[in-house]
Scaffold this active site. Structure first.
Site, PDB file in Angstrom:
ATOM      1  N   ARG A  67      12.797 -98.510 -33.816  1.00  9.89           N
ATOM      2  CA  ARG A  67      13.283 -99.797 -33.318  1.00  9.89           C
ATOM      3  C   ARG A  67      12.149-100.571 -32.657  1.00  9.89           C
ATOM      4  NH1 ARG A  67      16.596 -98.713 -29.322  1.00  9.89           N
ATOM      5  NH2 ARG A  67      17.229 -96.609 -29.897  1.00  9.89           N
ATOM      6  N   TYR A  82      13.353-100.540 -41.432  1.00 11.18           N
ATOM      7  CA  TYR A  82      13.865 -99.402 -40.659  1.00 11.18           C
ATOM      8  C   TYR A  82      15.290 -99.722 -40.190  1.00 11.18           C
ATOM      9  CZ  TYR A  82      14.812 -96.175 -36.921  1.00 11.18           C
ATOM     10  OH  TYR A  82      15.429 -95.247 -36.126  1.00 11.18           O
ATOM     11  N   LYS A 110      22.661-100.972 -34.395  1.00  7.98           N
ATOM     12  CA  LYS A 110      22.297-101.351 -33.039  1.00  7.98           C
ATOM     13  C   LYS A 110      22.374-102.865 -32.799  1.00  7.98           C
ATOM     14  CE  LYS A 110      21.905 -97.283 -31.387  1.00  7.98           C
ATOM     15  NZ  LYS A 110      21.445 -96.256 -32.237  1.00  7.98           N
ATOM     16  N   HIS A 169      27.020 -96.240 -26.130  1.00  6.33           N
ATOM     17  CA  HIS A 169      26.088 -95.519 -27.014  1.00  6.33           C
ATOM     18  C   HIS A 169      26.452 -94.035 -26.920  1.00  6.33           C
ATOM     19  CE1 HIS A 169      21.555 -94.809 -28.063  1.00  6.33           C
ATOM     20  NE2 HIS A 169      22.310 -94.785 -29.130  1.00  6.33           N
ATOM     21  N   SER A 178      18.292 -92.194 -27.707  1.00  7.78           N
ATOM     22  CA  SER A 178      17.976 -91.707 -29.051  1.00  7.78           C
ATOM     23  C   SER A 178      17.014 -90.524 -28.958  1.00  7.78           C
ATOM     24  CB  SER A 178      17.315 -92.810 -29.866  1.00  7.78           C
ATOM     25  OG  SER A 178      18.162 -93.932 -29.903  1.00  7.78           O
ATOM     26  N   CYS A 212      17.589 -87.440 -27.926  1.00 11.30           N
ATOM     27  CA  CYS A 212      17.709 -86.606 -26.725  1.00 11.30           C
ATOM     28  C   CYS A 212      18.877 -85.635 -26.812  1.00 11.30           C
ATOM     29  CB  CYS A 212      17.841 -87.477 -25.489  1.00 11.30           C
ATOM     30  SG  CYS A 212      16.325 -88.364 -25.104  1.00 11.30           S
ATOM     31  N   THR A 238      23.307 -86.141 -31.177  1.00 15.79           N
ATOM     32  CA  THR A 238      23.933 -85.651 -32.406  1.00 15.79           C
ATOM     33  C   THR A 238      24.145 -84.147 -32.327  1.00 15.79           C
ATOM     34  OG1 THR A 238      22.898 -87.427 -33.645  1.00 15.79           O
ATOM     35  CG2 THR A 238      23.745 -85.580 -34.923  1.00 15.79           C
ATOM     36  N   ALA A 269      11.875 -89.533 -38.873  1.00 16.34           N
ATOM     37  CA  ALA A 269      12.452 -89.529 -40.225  1.00 16.34           C
ATOM     38  C   ALA A 269      13.946 -89.207 -40.125  1.00 16.34           C
ATOM     39  CB  ALA A 269      11.741 -88.492 -41.090  1.00 16.34           C
TER      40      ALA A 269
HETATM   41  O1  SAT Z   1      17.134 -96.392 -34.519  1.00 16.31           O
HETATM   42  S1  SAT Z   1      18.571 -96.373 -34.315  1.00 16.31           S
HETATM   43  O2  SAT Z   1      18.866 -96.919 -32.987  1.00 16.31           O
HETATM   44  O3  SAT Z   1      19.264 -97.079 -35.330  1.00 16.31           O
HETATM   45  C1  SAT Z   1      19.163 -94.798 -34.361  1.00 16.31           C
HETATM   46  C2  SAT Z   1      19.091 -94.135 -33.063  1.00 16.31           C
HETATM   47  O4  SAT Z   1      17.978 -93.777 -32.664  1.00 16.31           O
HETATM   48  O5  SAT Z   1      20.116 -93.930 -32.420  1.00 16.31           O
HETATM   49 MN    MN Z   2      21.582 -94.214 -31.130  1.00 18.98          MN
END
Ligand code: SAT
Ligand code: MN
Length: 622
Positions: free
Chosen positions: A82, A216, A225, A244, A267, A269, A272, A383
């Site tokens: 991002r 990206y 986002k 988020h 992101s 951290c 998922t 990636a």
């Molecule tokens: O890069 S994104 O914000 O789309 C994905 C993420 O890191 O949560």
């Molecule tokens: Mn995210």
């Protein structure tokens, strides 16, 4: 310009069938600005969705890999995360969102970006796609229109979001939808050439985002986002929450129940992997809408239906469900991994990585350096893989419920190597909001710029805030008053280190989650400390044994849960300085900051030392 002048009859029919003049106007307007050679309107039909999928391979944005349904897409070398620097919120009234959020005078921003967009799609095909954020036919649904010249972007969206042509019909002509206009701009070897003209401009006034000269997905995919930013504004005006957050169901052994949690982590951290822990059923891994249900309970939905996940460290041992999904036939897009003989390879997959192949830098061989002299890793640290959640073995059966699922706990996590303990339950709702908005986290490869820098990231949403921080905090405080069924708020930190070594194993988070689940049901006691309620050793020991077959030592517990008072006090001093620069922060926040510091200082005085073990709080009766 009339629709029939820019589209063939079949496409005009598809557009007019929606009966929505606002949609038609937007298509006309951006067709005349971007000047595509061709415009294609997509409905929810499989035929249309397959068209997009085929197009992304035909035009070279994706290439087929060895396994059926798998494709690879590369973003440019400088378009791997991002781009916060070129993301601006366009505001006409001079409102400051938060100290570190970029804002720009609306007219100036519009003029600039529309100027860049002039003729940007010349010779290209504009895809007109319709989606729905959240489940369709639901109080949560937000229709979203995407115009893009990238079949990869549209293809990603058909995996990641519910298609919404039908949902647009239900609008009955209203303008209550979000819209996104995206162009990759000029391409060279299928990647963006003009990255100096990369812009991501968010126009809150018209619920729209313009994004150009990027691929990206975090920059280009409107519904991810970019929509998050528009939805935060909408939610704050309508008294619900856009977060988020993952949404995941916890299933304790031997108990016939599922307890849903939502969790916010920056992101890269562990968001998922927490959502996906073995034994959980997953609803979503990135963005949630949360509303008050008819019985006063908080209810959450996944805004998305797919995962755009970090592939690094995904392997059969740590993430069995995802690993199995991305190594078997199904629709899956890989991005920015190393490809050799039609097979994707990535860092941390626990297989030997070839010494040559194609990656985000083009032809790659081990030791290759970029222009700045940095060694190029075989796959990029950021990636990704893109798949649908309902294809995973651990998908929750309620993932598409129009009413969402009831939520019992919120989790706020960060990446912090020396202060925050692995898990704590906040003392009250406002204390939990305070904990959430004071999260600090070290930066990762998911945003452009230096990694490992400690930054303040309230509720992991700082990059996406479109309302003043004070408004955002007030919305959370109020939400606690709207719900009749209380939610517990927890904090976690998986990244605590001692002498450079992590103090916790990758799977320990499962135990923290199960402990939280027991707390929600009042089935375990906890120790009260200045920073919240923390687990008792005996309870964790039992959970470690039952779920991980691990003998959890008291020594480990003491290292992990010892309260480093000065570190915490230093954190809250930093927080105080940060918030002093913000406007109109509610008094409740300052009260909690004061009380938090008082409790820490009192402990320091009482124990006369720096690091306090959990057992000391237990016996002191504090
Ligand atoms: O890069 S994104 O914000 O789309 C994905 C993420 O890191 O949560
Ligand atoms: Mn995210």
């Amino acid at each position: 310009m009339a629709l029939k002048d820019i589209m063939d009859e079949k496409n005009v029919e598809k557009l007019e069938a929606l009966g929505n003049k606002h949609v038609e106007k937007i298509v006309e307007e951006f067709a005349s600005i971007c000047k595509p050679a061709k415009i294609t309107v997509l409905t929810d039909s499989q035929e249309d969705i397959d068209y997009v999928k085929g197009l992304s391979v035909e035009n070279g944005e994706e290439s087929k890999l060895g396994i059926d349904g798998h494709t690879i897409h590369f973003d440019g070398y400088f378009d791997q995360a991002r781009d916060k620097g070129n993301t601006q919120i366009l505001l006409s009234d001079g409102v400051k969102v938060a100290k570190n959020i970029n804002t720009m005078e609306r007219e100036t921003g519009l003029k600039e970006v529309l100027g860049i967009m002039d003729g940007i799609m010349e010779g290209k095909e504009m895809l007109v796609c319709f989606f729905c954020l959240g489940p369709t036919n639901s109080e949560f649904s937000i229709p979203a229109l995407q115009l893009t010249d990238s079949a990869y972007v549209a293809h990603s969206e058909y995996i990641l979001y519910r298609s919404g042509y039908g949902q647009f019909k239900k609008l009955e002509g209203s303008d209550k939808f979000f819209h996104f206009v995206h162009s990759v701009g000029e391409l060279e070897n299928n990647v963006c050439k003009n990255i100096d003209k990369r812009r991501i401009y968010i126009d809150l006034m018209h619920n729209r985002v313009f994004t150009v000269n990027n691929q990206y997905a975090g920059n280009s995919v409107g519904l991810k986002k970019l929509a998050l930013r528009l939805a935060i504004k909408k939610a704050n005006e309508e008294n619900w929450l856009t977060e988020h957050m993952f949404v995941s169901g916890i299933h304790p052994k031997g108990k016939d129940r599922v307890t849903y949690f939502t969790g916010a982590f920056p992101s890269a951290c562990g968001k998922t992997s927490t959502a996906m822990l073995p034994g959980n059923t997953v609803i979503g891994d990135d963005i949630a809408y949360i509303r008050v249900g008819s019985e006063g309970e908080a209810r959450a939905v996944n805004v998305e239906q797919g995962i755009f996940g970090i592939i690094r460290d995904i392997n059969a041992k740590g993430d069995p469900y995802i690993f199995s999904a991305i190594t078997s036939p199904r629709e899956a897009i890989f991005s920015n991994v190393l490809v050799k003989d039609g097979k994707p390879h990535w860092l941390g997959m626990n297989e030997e990585i070839p010494k040559a192949g194609i990656n985000h830098s083009g032809e790659w061989t081990e030791g290759k350096k970029d222009e700045a002299g940095n060694e190029i890793t075989p796959s990029h640290k950021n990636a990704r893989y893109t798949i649908r959640i309902n294809e995973l073995e651990n998908a929750d059966p309620h993932a598409d419920d129009s009413k969402g699922v009831p939520v019992s706990g919120f989790i706020y996590g960060g990446r912090d190597s020396n202060t925050t303990i692995p898990v704590a339950e906040s003392l009250s709702w406002p204390h939990g909001v305070f904990i959430g908005v004071t999260i600090e986290s070290e930066t990762t490869a998911a945003t452009l710029g230096a990694e490992g820098k400690l930054v303040h990231n309230p509720m992991s949403n700082i990059d996406f805030l479109t309302v003043p921080l004070s408004t955002y905090i007030n919305s959370h405080l109020r939400f606690g008053e709207y719900i009749d069924k209380p939610i517990k708020i927890f904090s976690t930190n998986y990244f605590l280190k001692e002498e450079g070594e992590y103090l916790n194993g990758m799977l320990d988070k499962k135990i923290w989650l199960l402990w939280m689940e027991l707390r929600v049901h009042n089935e375990v006691e906890a120790i009260e400390t200045p920073v919240g309620w923390i687990p008792k050793y005996a309870d964790l020991k039992e959970l470690f044994k039952t779920y991980l077959d691990k003998d959890y030592s008291e020594e480990d517990y003491n290292k992990q849960f010892a309260l480093r008072l000065s570190k915490y006090l230093a954190k809250f001093d930093r927080i105080e300085a940060i918030f002093k620069e913000e406007q109109d922060i509610p008094q409740v926040f300052w009260d909690h900051l004061e009380q938090q510091k008082e409790r820490l200082n009192a402990a320091k005085e009482q124990f006369g030392k720096e690091v306090i073990l959990p057992s000391e709080f237990e016996t002191s009766g504090q």
